[in-house]
Design an enzyme around this catalytic site. Structure first.
Site, short mmCIF file in Angstrom:
data_model
loop_
_atom_site.label_atom_id
_atom_site.label_comp_id
_atom_site.label_asym_id
_atom_site.label_seq_id
_atom_site.Cartn_x
_atom_site.Cartn_y
_atom_site.Cartn_z
N GLU A 129 41.04 89.95 94.69
CA GLU A 129 41.95 88.85 95.29
C GLU A 129 41.31 87.63 95.64
OE1 GLU A 129 45.51 88.24 98.35
OE2 GLU A 129 45.40 90.01 96.97
N HIS B 131 47.83 82.97 96.87
CA HIS B 131 47.02 84.07 96.65
C HIS B 131 47.25 84.74 95.26
CE1 HIS B 131 50.19 86.60 98.45
NE2 HIS B 131 49.76 87.61 98.09
N ASP C 200 52.97 90.45 102.49
CA ASP C 200 53.00 88.87 102.30
C ASP C 200 54.29 88.31 102.91
OD1 ASP C 200 50.83 89.10 100.67
OD2 ASP C 200 52.31 89.48 98.75
N HIS D 160 47.47 88.07 92.75
CA HIS D 160 47.99 89.41 92.51
C HIS D 160 47.13 90.00 91.03
CE1 HIS D 160 51.73 89.98 95.21
NE2 HIS D 160 50.59 89.66 95.89
ZN ZN Z 1 50.23 89.65 97.85
#
Ligand code: ZN
Length: 133
Positions: free
Chosen positions: A27, A72, A85, A74
């Protein structure tokens, strides 16, 4: 930093997608910074390419950083904020981008601080490379 956000620079969005690709299957997470209402900068933290929760958590523990939101990736390709989140989205800014694998031009969405999908325009702007001047 509560100015209205008009959108994100196309170049900045491409950068996000590129970094997401290069960190896959890990990630990537960063903070969004804006200039004149346009998101033009991504502040990436070193060593955030661990698990999703860790990456996002670390991000929000940064002191004294002004940001209009976060971004961010996924790797699961599900473009929906997780419970963690959502908790973090409510803390900083009102624009939170999640990009999903395979990180194509349309594999992203923007959410507000409560996790609602909001529209974010992709703007063609000339980014000046100020650092080089
Ligand atoms: Zn996330």
């Amino acid at each position: 930093m509560n100015a209205t956000i008009k959108g994100i620079a196309r170049e900045t969005l491409s950068f996000v997608l590129e970094v997401s690709k290069s960190t896959y299957p890990n990630e990537f997470a960063g903070l969004l910074q804006a200039k004149d209402g346009i998101i033009t900068d991504i502040l990436i933290l070193p060593g955030t390419e661990s698990s999703e929760v860790n990456a996002v958590l670390k991000l929000f523990m940064l002191p004294n950083v002004s940001a209009v939101g976060s971004v961010h990736s996924h790797p699961s390709s599900v473009i929906r904020p997780s419970k963690a989140d959502l908790r973090l989205f409510s803390k900083t800014g009102n624009h939170h981008i999640i990009v999903g694998h395979p990180y194509g031009p349309d594999n992203w969405k923007c959410f507000d601080g409560s996790g609602k999908v909001i529209s974010l325009e992709v703007l063609d702007v000339d980014l000046e490379d100020e650092e080089l001047l």
